[in-house]
Design a protein around this motif. Structure first.
Motif, PDB file in Angstrom:
ATOM      1  N   ASN A  51      -1.568  -1.703   2.793  1.00 58.06           N
ATOM      2  CA  ASN A  51      -1.464  -1.172   1.423  1.00 58.06           C
ATOM      3  C   ASN A  51      -0.268  -0.238   1.290  1.00 58.06           C
ATOM      4  O   ASN A  51       0.513  -0.330   0.342  1.00 58.06           O
ATOM      5  CB  ASN A  51      -2.730  -0.392   1.042  1.00 58.06           C
ATOM      6  CG  ASN A  51      -3.933  -1.304   0.800  1.00 58.06           C
ATOM      7  OD1 ASN A  51      -3.786  -2.512   0.700  1.00 58.06           O
ATOM      8  ND2 ASN A  51      -5.107  -0.712   0.723  1.00 58.06           N
ATOM      9  N   GLU A  59       7.449  -0.420  -4.960  1.00 55.98           N
ATOM     10  CA  GLU A  59       8.196   0.637  -5.669  1.00 55.98           C
ATOM     11  C   GLU A  59       9.703   0.363  -5.682  1.00 55.98           C
ATOM     12  O   GLU A  59      10.424   0.885  -6.521  1.00 55.98           O
ATOM     13  CB  GLU A  59       7.932   2.009  -5.027  1.00 55.98           C
ATOM     14  CG  GLU A  59       6.553   2.554  -5.343  1.00 55.98           C
ATOM     15  CD  GLU A  59       6.233   3.855  -4.614  1.00 55.98           C
ATOM     16  OE1 GLU A  59       5.136   4.402  -4.844  1.00 55.98           O
ATOM     17  OE2 GLU A  59       7.051   4.330  -3.798  1.00 55.98           O
ATOM     18  N   ASN A 287       2.008  14.270  -3.870  1.00 51.01           N
ATOM     19  CA  ASN A 287       1.231  14.083  -5.103  1.00 51.01           C
ATOM     20  C   ASN A 287       1.571  12.746  -5.763  1.00 51.01           C
ATOM     21  O   ASN A 287       0.673  12.023  -6.211  1.00 51.01           O
ATOM     22  CB  ASN A 287       1.484  15.238  -6.079  1.00 51.01           C
ATOM     23  CG  ASN A 287       0.877  16.548  -5.570  1.00 51.01           C
ATOM     24  OD1 ASN A 287       0.045  16.551  -4.659  1.00 51.01           O
ATOM     25  ND2 ASN A 287       1.298  17.666  -6.135  1.00 51.01           N
ATOM     26  N   ARG A 290       0.055   9.895  -3.667  1.00 52.67           N
ATOM     27  CA  ARG A 290      -1.403   9.802  -3.781  1.00 52.67           C
ATOM     28  C   ARG A 290      -1.830   9.220  -5.134  1.00 52.67           C
ATOM     29  O   ARG A 290      -2.766   8.424  -5.209  1.00 52.67           O
ATOM     30  CB  ARG A 290      -2.033  11.178  -3.544  1.00 52.67           C
ATOM     31  CG  ARG A 290      -1.858  11.613  -2.102  1.00 52.67           C
ATOM     32  CD  ARG A 290      -2.211  13.058  -1.901  1.00 52.67           C
ATOM     33  NE  ARG A 290      -3.642  13.241  -1.736  1.00 52.67           N
ATOM     34  CZ  ARG A 290      -4.224  13.456  -0.561  1.00 52.67           C
ATOM     35  NH1 ARG A 290      -3.520  13.498   0.543  1.00 52.67           N
ATOM     36  NH2 ARG A 290      -5.509  13.631  -0.478  1.00 52.67           N
ATOM     37  N   THR A 291      -1.117   9.630  -6.163  1.00 55.25           N
ATOM     38  CA  THR A 291      -1.436   9.100  -7.488  1.00 55.25           C
ATOM     39  C   THR A 291      -1.160   7.600  -7.531  1.00 55.25           C
ATOM     40  O   THR A 291      -1.991   6.815  -8.007  1.00 55.25           O
ATOM     41  CB  THR A 291      -0.592   9.834  -8.559  1.00 55.25           C
ATOM     42  OG1 THR A 291      -0.844  11.235  -8.428  1.00 55.25           O
ATOM     43  CG2 THR A 291      -0.949   9.383  -9.959  1.00 55.25           C
ATOM     44  N   ALA A 292      -0.001   7.191  -7.012  1.00 56.89           N
ATOM     45  CA  ALA A 292       0.371   5.766  -7.048  1.00 56.89           C
ATOM     46  C   ALA A 292      -0.597   4.940  -6.195  1.00 56.89           C
ATOM     47  O   ALA A 292      -1.023   3.849  -6.598  1.00 56.89           O
ATOM     48  CB  ALA A 292       1.801   5.594  -6.542  1.00 56.89           C
ATOM     49  N   TYR A 293      -0.955   5.459  -5.030  1.00 56.19           N
ATOM     50  CA  TYR A 293      -1.846   4.715  -4.125  1.00 56.19           C
ATOM     51  C   TYR A 293      -3.228   4.539  -4.768  1.00 56.19           C
ATOM     52  O   TYR A 293      -3.792   3.445  -4.779  1.00 56.19           O
ATOM     53  CB  TYR A 293      -1.961   5.460  -2.792  1.00 56.19           C
ATOM     54  CG  TYR A 293      -2.642   4.649  -1.704  1.00 56.19           C
ATOM     55  CD1 TYR A 293      -1.895   3.877  -0.820  1.00 56.19           C
ATOM     56  CD2 TYR A 293      -4.035   4.644  -1.557  1.00 56.19           C
ATOM     57  CE1 TYR A 293      -2.502   3.129   0.181  1.00 56.19           C
ATOM     58  CE2 TYR A 293      -4.657   3.906  -0.563  1.00 56.19           C
ATOM     59  CZ  TYR A 293      -3.883   3.150   0.311  1.00 56.19           C
ATOM     60  OH  TYR A 293      -4.494   2.412   1.295  1.00 56.19           O
ATOM     61  N   ALA A 294      -3.749   5.647  -5.319  1.00 58.17           N
ATOM     62  CA  ALA A 294      -5.087   5.599  -5.926  1.00 58.17           C
ATOM     63  C   ALA A 294      -5.098   4.630  -7.111  1.00 58.17           C
ATOM     64  O   ALA A 294      -6.054   3.872  -7.302  1.00 58.17           O
ATOM     65  CB  ALA A 294      -5.507   6.998  -6.369  1.00 58.17           C
ATOM     66  N   LYS A 295      -4.025   4.643  -7.877  1.00 51.83           N
ATOM     67  CA  LYS A 295      -3.933   3.774  -9.055  1.00 51.83           C
ATOM     68  C   LYS A 295      -3.862   2.307  -8.627  1.00 51.83           C
ATOM     69  O   LYS A 295      -4.532   1.441  -9.200  1.00 51.83           O
ATOM     70  CB  LYS A 295      -2.681   4.176  -9.849  1.00 51.83           C
ATOM     71  CG  LYS A 295      -2.613   3.554 -11.204  1.00 51.83           C
ATOM     72  CD  LYS A 295      -1.544   4.226 -12.054  1.00 51.83           C
ATOM     73  CE  LYS A 295      -1.178   3.273 -13.172  1.00 51.83           C
ATOM     74  NZ  LYS A 295       0.238   3.178 -13.413  1.00 51.83           N
ATOM     75  N   THR A 296      -3.086   2.025  -7.614  1.00 49.03           N
ATOM     76  CA  THR A 296      -2.880   0.634  -7.194  1.00 49.03           C
ATOM     77  C   THR A 296      -4.093   0.062  -6.470  1.00 49.03           C
ATOM     78  O   THR A 296      -4.463  -1.090  -6.678  1.00 49.03           O
ATOM     79  CB  THR A 296      -1.648   0.545  -6.263  1.00 49.03           C
ATOM     80  OG1 THR A 296      -0.555   1.194  -6.898  1.00 49.03           O
ATOM     81  CG2 THR A 296      -1.276  -0.898  -5.972  1.00 49.03           C
ATOM     82  N   LYS A 298      -7.247   1.709  -5.992  1.00 47.11           N
ATOM     83  CA  LYS A 298      -8.563   2.293  -6.335  1.00 47.11           C
ATOM     84  C   LYS A 298      -9.218   2.913  -5.107  1.00 47.11           C
ATOM     85  O   LYS A 298     -10.421   2.787  -4.871  1.00 47.11           O
ATOM     86  CB  LYS A 298      -9.510   1.240  -6.954  1.00 47.11           C
ATOM     87  CG  LYS A 298      -8.879   0.344  -7.997  1.00 47.11           C
ATOM     88  CD  LYS A 298      -8.764   1.035  -9.356  1.00 47.11           C
ATOM     89  CE  LYS A 298      -8.044   0.204 -10.376  1.00 47.11           C
ATOM     90  NZ  LYS A 298      -6.615   0.551 -10.590  1.00 47.11           N
ATOM     91  N   GLN A 300      -8.559   6.401  -2.118  1.00 44.83           N
ATOM     92  CA  GLN A 300      -7.753   7.557  -1.743  1.00 44.83           C
ATOM     93  C   GLN A 300      -6.945   7.192  -0.499  1.00 44.83           C
ATOM     94  O   GLN A 300      -7.472   6.555   0.407  1.00 44.83           O
ATOM     95  CB  GLN A 300      -8.661   8.759  -1.438  1.00 44.83           C
ATOM     96  CG  GLN A 300      -9.282   9.390  -2.666  1.00 44.83           C
ATOM     97  CD  GLN A 300      -8.253   9.735  -3.726  1.00 44.83           C
ATOM     98  OE1 GLN A 300      -7.241  10.369  -3.451  1.00 44.83           O
ATOM     99  NE2 GLN A 300      -8.495   9.294  -4.961  1.00 44.83           N
TER     100      GLN A 300
END
Ligand code: PHB
Length: 389
Positions: A51, A59, A287, A290-296, A298, A300
């Motif tokens: 992942n 990106e 930050n 983490r935001t991009a990973y969680a969004k892609t 679902k 953490q």
């Protein structure tokens, strides 16, 4: 009398030749072989690495060094006995330009041997086997993660600073467990502690009861354990169920509690571990990651996701310098050697042996997080013992 091939055979040879040439010279798709555990006790680690790797590539618009990436995947099952056959599926059958793998140290050593022999670029996104950036080091082998010695040594230093005098170690009996124990012992004994007993069990066995009984009888000041994935979940739960966490702290490199806290629940509360990543770093880079990973996904991210992301960053640095040509190994290596990798963990460089020189954090489990307490050791380089490039 010339040997005659049917026309389509000749055409196939010609096409295969073109494909190899195109791939080697930096045009067409770049073939990336992902050799990771997608089954067994380390399967979640393999998925997180894949992942993270793909997140970085996506990106960049799906390209590194100007080349689109084509993936080839092998499930290595964390089985060293199958490792040489598995890595050769990527090198000889699929003709990959680059290999990314793996999690298990024993498997990684077989991969490093094959990479050294074939000259294929290898980036190790987890396995800490000291030998990979020690005696087996090579210009075409890199690591985006850590050496087994690094977080282990730091935990030994911290345990001694915490005033612990005696420790029992409990690990799987293979390179990662052995080297992790040795690193902890070095740091702990330098600080005045003593490792009084070294307990082991075969990988990936999780029958801990008899060993926990031995620990209860030995009454050390602390226990140090290298476990990861499913094994880490089970050990932390069994340790708490036996009530040992009330009197003898269970320390370890952060693998003991990284990516595992949902499953460990309260059993992990308050645990101290050392690692090159932590929750709550609160930097712009982390930050955003983490935001991009969680969004892609679902999910953490954890340390494994970071290591996968950074393996892709290292590959990107090397390929940018060679305009996408993975066969220009000296230029590739020179670029990675002088790069600063902008990792979510904090920026790092690689040392002479191609292992990250990085801060090791002390973390404490609070709820579902491995909260950063402080930097236990700043800019820690693996000694790279035995590496001659
Ligand atoms: C290893 O075998 O080197 C290894 C496996 C899992 C980890 C860390 C190291 O989490």
């Amino acid at each position: 009398m010339p040997i005659r091939f049917p026309r389509n055979t000749l055409a196939a040879f010609a096409l295969a030749g073109l494909a190899v040439t195109a791939s080697a010279q930096g045009t067409g798709k770049l073939k990336v072989g992902l050799m990771l555990p997608f089954s067994g006790t380390y399967s979640a680690l393999g998925v997180a690495i894949e992942n993270g790797f793909k997140l970085y590539v996506d990106e960049q618009g799906g390209k590194l060094g100007g080349r689109e990436i084509e993936y080839f995947k092998v499930d290595d099952e964390s089985d060293p006995a199958k490792a040489t056959d598995n890595v050769n599926k990527l090198i000889k059958r699929d003709n990959v330009d680059v290999i990314i793998g793996t999690v298990h140290s024993g498997v990684a050593m077989a991969m490093a041997k094959a990479a050294k022999e074939s000259g294929t670029i290898l980036i190790v996104p987890n396995a800490g086997a000291d030998a990979v950036t020690g005696p087996m080091c090579a210009p075409n082998i890199f690591r985006s993660s850590f050496s087994n010695w690094q977080p282990a040594y730091a935990m030994g230093v911290v345990a001694a600073k915490e005033g612990k005098k005696t420790a029992v170690t409990l690990t799987w009996k293979y390179a990662a467990g052995d080297e992790s124990t040795a690193g902890f012992k070095e740091g702990f004994e330098k600080g005045g502690g003593k490792v009084v007993k070294q307990l082991t069990l075969p990988f990936p066995n999780v029958e801990f009861q008899a060993l926990l009984t031995e620990i209860a009888a030995a009454k050390p000041d602390a226990v140090y354990s290298f476990m990861a994935g499913g094994g880490a979940v089970k050990l932390v739960k069994d340790y708490a169920a036996a009530g040992l966490n009330k009197t003898i702290p269970l320390y370890g490199p952060g693998f003991l509690t990284d990516g595992t806290l949902d499953a460990q629940g309260d059993a992990a509360a308050g645990m101290l571990t050392t690692l090159h990543y932590a929750d709550g770093l609160n930097t712009p880079k982390d930050n955003a990651f983490r935001t991009a990973y969680a969004k892609t996904f679902k999910l953490q991210p954890d340390v494994y996701a970071v290591q996968g992301y950074d393996a892709a960053q290292m590959l990107g640095v090397g390929l940018a310098a060679t305009k996408g040509d993975a066969s220009k190994k000296a230029e590739f290596a020179a670029a990675v050697e002088k790069a600063k990798i902008d990792s979510p963990r904090g920026a790092f460089t690689v040392g002479k042996s191609h292992n990250p020189v990085q801060d090791i954090y002390l973390r404490k489990v609070e709820g579902k997080e491995n909260k950063m307490v402080n930097v236990a050791i700043k800019g820690l380089a693996d000694p790279g013992r035995g590496c001659r490039m």
